[in-house]
Design an enzyme around this catalytic site. Sequence first.
Site, PDB file in Angstrom:
ATOM      1  CG  ASP A 183      -1.997   1.022   1.194  1.00  0.00           C
ATOM      2  OD1 ASP A 183      -2.015   1.829   0.247  1.00  0.00           O
ATOM      3  OD2 ASP A 183      -2.843   1.032   2.117  1.00  0.00           O
ATOM      4  CG  HIS A 185      -2.092   5.008   3.118  1.00  0.00           C
ATOM      5  ND1 HIS A 185      -2.303   6.133   3.891  1.00  0.00           N
ATOM      6  CD2 HIS A 185      -3.047   4.131   3.483  1.00  0.00           C
ATOM      7  CE1 HIS A 185      -3.334   5.947   4.691  1.00  0.00           C
ATOM      8  NE2 HIS A 185      -3.801   4.729   4.463  1.00  0.00           N
ATOM      9  CD  GLU A 209      -4.842  -0.364  -0.779  1.00  0.00           C
ATOM     10  OE1 GLU A 209      -5.566   0.314  -0.020  1.00  0.00           O
ATOM     11  OE2 GLU A 209      -4.559  -1.563  -0.554  1.00  0.00           O
ATOM     12  CD  GLU A 235      -7.692   3.499   1.066  1.00  0.00           C
ATOM     13  OE1 GLU A 235      -7.661   4.082   2.165  1.00  0.00           O
ATOM     14  OE2 GLU A 235      -6.952   2.556   0.762  1.00  0.00           O
ATOM     15  CG  ASP A 257     -14.694   1.024   2.885  1.00  0.00           C
ATOM     16  OD1 ASP A 257     -15.794   0.728   3.394  1.00  0.00           O
ATOM     17  OD2 ASP A 257     -13.619   1.026   3.516  1.00  0.00           O
ATOM     18  CG  HIS A 284     -10.520   0.280   1.926  1.00  0.00           C
ATOM     19  ND1 HIS A 284     -11.199   1.105   2.795  1.00  0.00           N
ATOM     20  CD2 HIS A 284      -9.202   0.431   2.233  1.00  0.00           C
ATOM     21  CE1 HIS A 284     -10.348   1.726   3.580  1.00  0.00           C
ATOM     22  NE2 HIS A 284      -9.114   1.337   3.265  1.00  0.00           N
TER      23      HIS A 284
END
Length: 381
Positions: A183, A185, A209, A235, A257, A284
């Site tokens: 990730d 992020h 990700e 996400e 998500d 997610h």
Amino acid sequence: MKITGLETFLVAPRWLFLRIATDEGVTGWGEPLIEGRAETVRAAVHELADYLVGQDPLRIEDHWQVLTKGGFYRGGPILSSAVAGIDQALWDIAGKTYGVPVHRLLGGPVRDRVRMYAWIGGDRPSEVAELAEEQMKAGFTAVKMNASAELAPIDTPARTAEVVARVAAVREVLGDERDIAVDFHGRASTAMSRRLLPQLEPLHPLFVEEPVSPEHSGHLRSLVESTSVPLATGERLYSRWDFREVMTSGIAVAQPDLSHAGGISEVRRIAAMAETYDVTMAPHCPLGPIALAASLQIAFSVPNFLIQEQSMGIHYNQRADLLEYVMDPEPFRFQDGYAVASSRAGLGVEIDEKAVRRAAETGHRWRNPVWRGADGAFTEW
């Protein structure tokens, strides 16, 4: 059957639960939440309750349309998260009313078990090799880790080498028969992602990700074309219209998500759209048991599913963990890293209402950290 009331509960570590009651005694649970903005979403839920009370809870699609469009102003994380939790609860009521799991109402299961992954390393990842070994011994066949802590827009060769070495250490522990998801992020700029991705190719991540933050999604195509690493995002995308713009970029994995992107109803539509672009689904879910139960209904019912996130032992769960609000942990007992299909009605999880009400007396005010770089300027968390 009519909806008689909506109650919300702020519970540790950072979650918001929703209970929808009906005049026939059937209740549904949902998890409407934006992490760090729980009170704001809570207010939106109670505004939407003005429309819902007195309505037939089984008119799920009609309610989704009215709740997302009937206020004229549309979209965004707060409204879509409020609707997501309501949608989950309405599907829970529908499944309980008909005596079947929600995935049966979505066309029935297309698989018998769902592959799960576990988190390792935390926000500032450390001891990842040891943690990966623990999860491997627990039966998981895949782990996910943050690539780094703070990153400068174009960081040093040393920071780049640290990211690669960290992933390499996990690959050495897991071998070639298990997977690592990495990730970024949104912490890496487009330039840093372009530098890092080719160096991660020999380590064969399952996916990387959020290689860029959502406002820079226009750069995803160039990143896809620069690397063989499968890229994932989603996400912080909240509708099929948000996803429409990134599906054409060549991403490999969509990550809506279930508590942010309009709930079961909308994520099912996102999955159908993703299938037309040969994009797989990895919803997610670093959240609570209701969000995970809803995610599993999608995982069992959509053909282009890849893997499911779950939050047991995740670094955010400081005051409570996933199983503390459920009567029976059986739906979340993973076998060899897989969740097994259940015949339990609704979302398939029985919430411990007494534990929820008790926890809500304390509540929480969780906020994500605000990070700053070496020069004192704001940097992505």
